[in-house]
Design a protein around this motif. Structure first.
Motif, PDB file in Angstrom:
ATOM      1  N   LYS A   2     -11.201  -5.433   0.615  1.00 51.98           N
ATOM      2  CA  LYS A   2      -9.720  -5.126   0.905  1.00 51.98           C
ATOM      3  C   LYS A   2      -9.656  -4.899   2.184  1.00 51.98           C
ATOM      4  CE  LYS A   2      -5.931  -2.963  -1.254  1.00 51.98           C
ATOM      5  NZ  LYS A   2      -5.513  -1.736  -0.944  1.00 51.98           N
ATOM      6  N   THR A   3      -8.500  -5.422   2.769  1.00 50.69           N
ATOM      7  CA  THR A   3      -8.352  -5.072   4.384  1.00 50.69           C
ATOM      8  C   THR A   3      -7.674  -3.749   4.279  1.00 50.69           C
ATOM      9  OG1 THR A   3      -7.423  -7.321   4.205  1.00 50.69           O
ATOM     10  CG2 THR A   3      -7.670  -6.332   6.413  1.00 50.69           C
ATOM     11  N   ILE A   4      -8.166  -3.047   5.250  1.00 51.86           N
ATOM     12  CA  ILE A   4      -7.541  -1.589   5.634  1.00 51.86           C
ATOM     13  C   ILE A   4      -6.270  -1.604   6.253  1.00 51.86           C
ATOM     14  CG2 ILE A   4      -7.991   0.464   6.417  1.00 51.86           C
ATOM     15  CD1 ILE A   4     -10.930   0.550   5.701  1.00 51.86           C
ATOM     16  N   LYS A   5      -5.409  -0.965   5.786  1.00 49.37           N
ATOM     17  CA  LYS A   5      -4.081  -0.575   6.476  1.00 49.37           C
ATOM     18  C   LYS A   5      -3.858   0.739   6.787  1.00 49.37           C
ATOM     19  CE  LYS A   5      -1.336  -4.694   5.194  1.00 49.37           C
ATOM     20  NZ  LYS A   5      -1.785  -5.305   3.690  1.00 49.37           N
ATOM     21  N   ARG A   6      -4.334   1.553   5.964  1.00 51.01           N
ATOM     22  CA  ARG A   6      -4.111   3.058   6.087  1.00 51.01           C
ATOM     23  C   ARG A   6      -5.093   3.872   5.627  1.00 51.01           C
ATOM     24  NH1 ARG A   6       0.954   5.947   6.152  1.00 51.01           N
ATOM     25  NH2 ARG A   6       1.068   7.551   4.593  1.00 51.01           N
ATOM     26  N   TRP A  36      -4.700   0.620  12.316  1.00 48.44           N
ATOM     27  CA  TRP A  36      -4.303   1.375  10.955  1.00 48.44           C
ATOM     28  C   TRP A  36      -3.373   2.349  11.168  1.00 48.44           C
ATOM     29  CZ3 TRP A  36     -10.277   2.030   9.891  1.00 48.44           C
ATOM     30  CH2 TRP A  36     -10.969   0.472   9.654  1.00 48.44           C
ATOM     31  N   ARG A 100      -3.236   7.138  -4.148  1.00 48.68           N
ATOM     32  CA  ARG A 100      -2.506   5.557  -4.415  1.00 48.68           C
ATOM     33  C   ARG A 100      -1.012   5.682  -4.124  1.00 48.68           C
ATOM     34  NH1 ARG A 100      -6.302   6.236  -8.816  1.00 48.68           N
ATOM     35  NH2 ARG A 100      -7.929   4.818  -8.123  1.00 48.68           N
ATOM     36  N   LYS A 103      -0.645   5.047  -0.599  1.00 52.43           N
ATOM     37  CA  LYS A 103      -0.998   3.642  -0.214  1.00 52.43           C
ATOM     38  C   LYS A 103      -2.318   3.653   0.623  1.00 52.43           C
ATOM     39  CE  LYS A 103       3.015   0.874  -0.835  1.00 52.43           C
ATOM     40  NZ  LYS A 103       3.536   1.727  -1.965  1.00 52.43           N
ATOM     41  N   ASP A 105      -6.088   3.166   1.985  1.00 54.98           N
ATOM     42  CA  ASP A 105      -7.226   2.108   1.468  1.00 54.98           C
ATOM     43  C   ASP A 105      -8.646   2.811   1.592  1.00 54.98           C
ATOM     44  OD1 ASP A 105      -5.643  -0.276   1.024  1.00 54.98           O
ATOM     45  OD2 ASP A 105      -5.161   0.292   3.339  1.00 54.98           O
ATOM     46  N   ALA A 106      -8.668   3.869   2.367  1.00 53.34           N
ATOM     47  CA  ALA A 106      -9.628   4.788   2.253  1.00 53.34           C
ATOM     48  C   ALA A 106      -9.644   6.015   2.697  1.00 53.34           C
ATOM     49  CB  ALA A 106     -10.720   4.086   3.251  1.00 53.34           C
ATOM     50  N   ARG A 128     -12.035   5.186  -2.534  1.00 56.37           N
ATOM     51  CA  ARG A 128     -12.957   4.686  -1.452  1.00 56.37           C
ATOM     52  C   ARG A 128     -13.060   5.848  -0.400  1.00 56.37           C
ATOM     53  NH1 ARG A 128     -12.284  -0.642   2.432  1.00 56.37           N
ATOM     54  NH2 ARG A 128     -14.156  -0.152   3.787  1.00 56.37           N
ATOM     55  N   GLU A 330     -18.182   1.872   2.070  1.00 61.20           N
ATOM     56  CA  GLU A 330     -17.682   2.833   0.892  1.00 61.20           C
ATOM     57  C   GLU A 330     -18.955   3.650   0.367  1.00 61.20           C
ATOM     58  OE1 GLU A 330     -15.968   1.048  -2.559  1.00 61.20           O
ATOM     59  OE2 GLU A 330     -16.332  -1.033  -1.799  1.00 61.20           O
TER      60      GLU A 330
END
Ligand code: F6P
Length: 375
Positions: A2-6, A36, A100, A103, A105-106, A128, A330
């Motif tokens: 999954k591409t990271i955005k945040r 990010w 979640r 939002k 991603d890690a 993650r 991860e």
């Protein structure tokens, strides 16, 4: 992948110099190299449970490199046992929901032993997580060093240096108590670097008569003063045996009742151990007939400006952390290895302490220069 955005960052456990350098490195690299969004949770896992966070940008990450402590705040709160409005609650699901909701991603958790155990709890909930090792105690396994250790080592060494002249002037024994409940890295390192005459660490149970004999030998040779560096968790041979037995009992406990009894026994022993350095001073006075004084270095060791080595370590691990996340990392700790870094599964790190091995070169070097280790 999954591409990271945040991403989110938090600092947990006892603070240590270099935490801000690590936050800055993760954040700046994430923003500059990958674009990010970066947020930081306040007060460790507690802020994640209460959804208290700040948004980082290039401006808010500037000017924090040299500042001690952590701009995010920290706490020793555990996701599964958190005190919320005076009540103990399991907040693991709330934390996962907040992750979640934001939002993310890690999540980057910067901490020591407890932080790694807690990170594992969140991984088990599907988050993650990647970690960075920090603690002035240097007791995180599978990494050459931890963020904060070098600064604390410098502070404790300088304190021992300063104690020399006053001990010498008054012909006294001065005992410098250094932090480290389980691991003696700090006391051993500072003791060697500061030229302490005796160094007592948790890994080597001591016999007070042997310490007194080493001090008396110095007196016979015309050195009427001695410096003893003692880790807060150092124990006499007999106390150490009691702790070992209680720990064994706790490990062997099968039922909750047995575990609770063993935990109580351990807590009682820990309670009795408080003030051990003062008792050691009294015993040494009685055995040597020299005056003894105690300096407890305490939280001074955790405060203030991070050393160059800690700024460098935090920056290279923090920056590597963002790059590793971009490559899909991860459930790993970004560990220091030589001039570079490596990744270690958090599962391997959690619940393990890096203690001073009896065959470590620092032990051999201390003995080599005639330092008494109390054994
Ligand atoms: O950060 C590790 C450590 O410094 C230990 O050496 C020390 O015993 C402990 O933290 C005490 O920290 P606190 O009082 O903040 O829980």
């Amino acid at each position: 992948m999954k591409t990271i955005k945040r991403i989110g960052i938090l600092t947990a456990g006892g603070d240590s110099p270099g935490l801000n350098a690590a936050i800055r490195a993760v954040g700046k690299t994430a923003i500059r190299d990958f674009g990010w969004d970066v947020i930081g949770f306040r007060d460790g896992y507690l802020g994640l449970a209460e959804n208290r966070f700040v948004t980082f940008d290039k401006a808010t990450l500037a000017g924090i490199l040299t500042i001690g402590g952590t701009v995010l705040g920290t706490s020793r709160d555990k996701p599964h046992r958190m005190t919320i409005k005076g009540k103990e609650c399991d907040m693991t699901d709330v934390i996962a929901a907040n992750y979640r909701k934001n939002k993310l991603d890690a999540l980057v958790c910067i901490g020591g032993g407890g932080t790694h155990k807690n990170a594992l709890r969140l991984i088990e909930k599907g988050l993650r997580v990647v970690t960075l090792p920090k603690t002035i105690d240097n007791d995180v396994p599978f990494t050459d060093s931890t963020i904060g250790f070098d600064t604390a080592l410098g502070i404790a060494t300088e304190a021992i240096d300063r104690l020399h002249s006053t001990a010498h002037s008054h012909h006294r024994i001065i005992i410098a108590e250094v932090m480290g409940h389980n691991a003696g890295w700090l006391a051993l390192g500072a003791g060697i670097a500061g030229g302490a005459d005796a160094i007592l660490i948790p890994e080597v149970p001591y016999d007070v008569r042997k310490v007194a004999a080493a001090i008396l030998l110095r007196s016979e040779r015309g050195n009427n003063f001695s410096i003893v560096a003692v880790a807060e968790g150092a124990k006499s041979v007999s106390d150490s045996a009691l702790f070992d037995a209680a720990l064994k009992k706790k490990k062997a406990a099968k039922t909750k009742e047995q575990k609770d009894v063993a935990k109580q026994e351990l807590a009682a022993l820990e309670g009795k151990h408080v003030g051990n350095t003062m008792r050691l001073a009294k015993e040494l006075e009685q055995l040597t007939k020299l005056e003894a004084r105690v300096s407890i270095l305490g939280y001074v060791q955790r405060g203030g400006t991070p050393s160059c080595a800690d700024r460098l370590l935090a920056t290279r691990l923090g920056s590597a952390c963002a790059h590793l996340l971009a490559q899909g990392a991860e459930s790993v700790m970004v560990a220091a290895r030589g001039d570079g870094y490596t990744t270690v599964p958090i599962e391997k790190v959690a619940g393990t302490l890096k203690l001073v091995p009896s065959n470590h070169t620092w032990i051999a070097s201390a003995r080599g220069v005639g330092t008494c280790l109390g054994d």
